[in-house]
Design a protein around this motif. Structure first.
Motif, mmCIF file in Angstrom:
data_model
loop_
_atom_site.group_PDB
_atom_site.id
_atom_site.type_symbol
_atom_site.label_atom_id
_atom_site.label_comp_id
_atom_site.label_asym_id
_atom_site.label_seq_id
_atom_site.Cartn_x
_atom_site.Cartn_y
_atom_site.Cartn_z
ATOM 1 N N ARG A 49 0.835 -1.209 0.000
ATOM 2 C CA ARG A 49 0.000 0.000 0.000
ATOM 3 C C ARG A 49 0.865 1.251 0.000
ATOM 4 N NH1 ARG A 49 -5.167 -1.789 1.132
ATOM 5 N NH2 ARG A 49 -5.270 -3.674 2.366
ATOM 6 N N VAL A 50 0.312 2.318 -0.598
ATOM 7 C CA VAL A 50 0.982 3.614 -0.580
ATOM 8 C C VAL A 50 0.883 4.172 0.837
ATOM 9 C CG1 VAL A 50 0.899 5.981 -1.452
ATOM 10 C CG2 VAL A 50 0.520 4.063 -3.014
ATOM 11 N N VAL A 51 1.985 4.717 1.327
ATOM 12 C CA VAL A 51 2.041 5.311 2.662
ATOM 13 C C VAL A 51 1.949 6.815 2.490
ATOM 14 C CG1 VAL A 51 3.428 5.592 4.752
ATOM 15 C CG2 VAL A 51 3.489 3.432 3.493
ATOM 16 N N ASP A 52 0.946 7.411 3.106
ATOM 17 C CA ASP A 52 0.731 8.857 3.015
ATOM 18 C C ASP A 52 1.429 9.527 4.195
ATOM 19 O OD1 ASP A 52 -0.224 11.298 2.173
ATOM 20 O OD2 ASP A 52 -2.165 11.063 3.170
ATOM 21 N N LEU A 53 2.475 10.286 3.907
ATOM 22 C CA LEU A 53 3.268 10.919 4.956
ATOM 23 C C LEU A 53 3.006 12.417 5.010
ATOM 24 C CD1 LEU A 53 6.671 9.164 4.222
ATOM 25 C CD2 LEU A 53 5.110 8.681 6.114
ATOM 26 N N ASP A 54 3.063 12.959 6.204
ATOM 27 C CA ASP A 54 2.985 14.397 6.407
ATOM 28 C C ASP A 54 4.419 14.905 6.454
ATOM 29 O OD1 ASP A 54 2.647 16.996 7.193
ATOM 30 O OD2 ASP A 54 1.324 16.541 8.884
ATOM 31 N N LEU A 55 4.881 15.503 5.361
ATOM 32 C CA LEU A 55 6.267 15.919 5.246
ATOM 33 C C LEU A 55 6.463 17.423 5.455
ATOM 34 C CD1 LEU A 55 7.174 13.687 2.168
ATOM 35 C CD2 LEU A 55 7.767 13.286 4.567
ATOM 36 N N ARG A 56 5.484 18.085 6.061
ATOM 37 C CA ARG A 56 5.618 19.527 6.320
ATOM 38 C C ARG A 56 6.767 19.785 7.288
ATOM 39 N NH1 ARG A 56 0.385 20.857 9.029
ATOM 40 N NH2 ARG A 56 0.646 18.704 9.629
ATOM 41 N N GLY A 57 7.389 20.937 7.146
ATOM 42 C CA GLY A 57 8.479 21.309 8.041
ATOM 43 C C GLY A 57 9.754 20.584 7.677
ATOM 44 N N ASP A 58 10.676 20.532 8.635
ATOM 45 C CA ASP A 58 11.936 19.848 8.380
ATOM 46 C C ASP A 58 11.803 18.350 8.700
ATOM 47 O OD1 ASP A 58 11.926 19.786 11.129
ATOM 48 O OD2 ASP A 58 13.694 21.044 11.392
ATOM 49 N N VAL A 59 12.900 17.631 8.509
ATOM 50 C CA VAL A 59 12.894 16.182 8.727
ATOM 51 C C VAL A 59 12.527 15.858 10.176
ATOM 52 C CG1 VAL A 59 14.286 14.078 8.704
ATOM 53 C CG2 VAL A 59 14.558 15.739 6.895
ATOM 54 N N ALA A 60 13.042 16.642 11.102
ATOM 55 C CA ALA A 60 12.760 16.384 12.521
ATOM 56 C C ALA A 60 11.270 16.522 12.810
ATOM 57 C CB ALA A 60 13.562 17.330 13.406
ATOM 58 N N ALA A 61 10.625 17.514 12.203
ATOM 59 C CA ALA A 61 9.179 17.714 12.412
ATOM 60 C C ALA A 61 8.397 16.557 11.802
ATOM 61 C CB ALA A 61 8.728 19.040 11.815
ATOM 62 N N ALA A 62 8.806 16.112 10.612
ATOM 63 C CA ALA A 62 8.130 14.977 9.961
ATOM 64 C C ALA A 62 8.331 13.706 10.782
ATOM 65 C CB ALA A 62 8.652 14.796 8.540
ATOM 66 N N ARG A 63 9.542 13.513 11.300
ATOM 67 C CA ARG A 63 9.832 12.330 12.116
ATOM 68 C C ARG A 63 9.017 12.347 13.411
ATOM 69 N NH1 ARG A 63 15.311 12.003 11.903
ATOM 70 N NH2 ARG A 63 15.266 10.339 10.375
ATOM 71 N N ALA A 64 8.831 13.529 13.991
ATOM 72 C CA ALA A 64 8.080 13.652 15.244
ATOM 73 C C ALA A 64 6.613 13.246 15.068
ATOM 74 C CB ALA A 64 8.176 15.077 15.782
ATOM 75 N N ARG A 65 6.105 13.351 13.829
ATOM 76 C CA ARG A 65 4.709 12.977 13.577
ATOM 77 C C ARG A 65 4.526 11.473 13.380
ATOM 78 N NH1 ARG A 65 4.885 18.117 11.166
ATOM 79 N NH2 ARG A 65 5.598 17.324 9.162
ATOM 80 N N LEU A 66 5.622 10.741 13.284
ATOM 81 C CA LEU A 66 5.517 9.290 13.142
ATOM 82 C C LEU A 66 5.132 8.674 14.476
ATOM 83 C CD1 LEU A 66 8.681 8.473 11.011
ATOM 84 C CD2 LEU A 66 6.336 8.763 10.215
ATOM 85 N N GLY A 67 4.515 7.512 14.408
ATOM 86 C CA GLY A 67 4.137 6.801 15.624
ATOM 87 C C GLY A 67 5.312 6.034 16.185
#
Length: 191
Positions: A49-67
């Motif tokens: 399946r396609v994974v829909d990521l929230d990539l707003r902001g920098d890498v650290a911000a995107a990583r922080a939104r991961l579970g």
């Protein structure tokens, strides 16, 4: 719904593979491609399946939104917590009589029967899941490539040799991931 940081993913820009790793480790390459306007497409390597990521902001911000990572619970000494869920089961009297006569009673006998059936279906279930994952991935990434229809037919026919030949001319990253996802579909590995 949060996406586990250790989800195995593969990411593409067009037909070029840019990452293949756990999501938290692949995220910098995916984020860089998105920041460059390349529109990366990220797939779950297990189910296609396609994974829909929230990539707003920098890498650290995107990583922080991961579970959180999906970590197996460590087993310690003592009786394991089974997470038993009570439900109603309707059986005929002769079935209840048979279950009651089994060592451990009805619950133990039912659990053993279910486990045996799950184990018996493991191979066919693995093959079905592999076919579905490969099909999802191929539809998204290879739908316009030569021999797509032939590869799809051979995937569902269970003909590894013909499938392998059909995907041979595809771009390397797409071909390799399609083969990897389809690998569990073939009986006894690659037959």
């Amino acid at each position: 719904m949060s996406i586990p940081s250790d989800l195995p993913v593969v990411a593409f820009v067009g037909a070029r593979r840019i990452a293949r790793d756990r999501l938290d480790r692949a995220l910098p390459a995916i984020h860089a491609a998105a920041a460059a306007g390349e529109g990366p497409l990220v797939f779950d390597r297990v189910d296609g399946r396609v994974v829909d990521l929230d990539l707003r902001g920098d890498v650290a911000a995107a990583r922080a939104r991961l579970g959180p990572a999906l970590v197996e619970a460590r087993r310690g000494p003592g009786r394991p917590k089974l997470g038993v869920t009570p439900r109603e089961v309707t059986l005929l009297p002769r079935h209840w009589d048979w279950l009651a006569a089994q060592p451990g009673g009805a619950s133990v006998a039912l659990r053993k029967l279910v486990e045996a059936q799950m184990k018996a279906a493991e191979g066919p279930d693995r093959a079905r899941r592999s076919k579905e994952a490969a099909y999802r991935f191929m539809t998204a990434m290879a739908g316009d490539l030569p021999n797509y229809e032939e590869a799809t037919r051979m995937l569902f026919a269970g003909d590894w040799t013909a499938f392998d030949a059909a995907v041979e001319a595809w771009p390397e990253g797409v071909r390799d991931v399609a083969r990897e996802m389809a690998a569990g579909a073939w009986r006894n590995g690659m037959s």
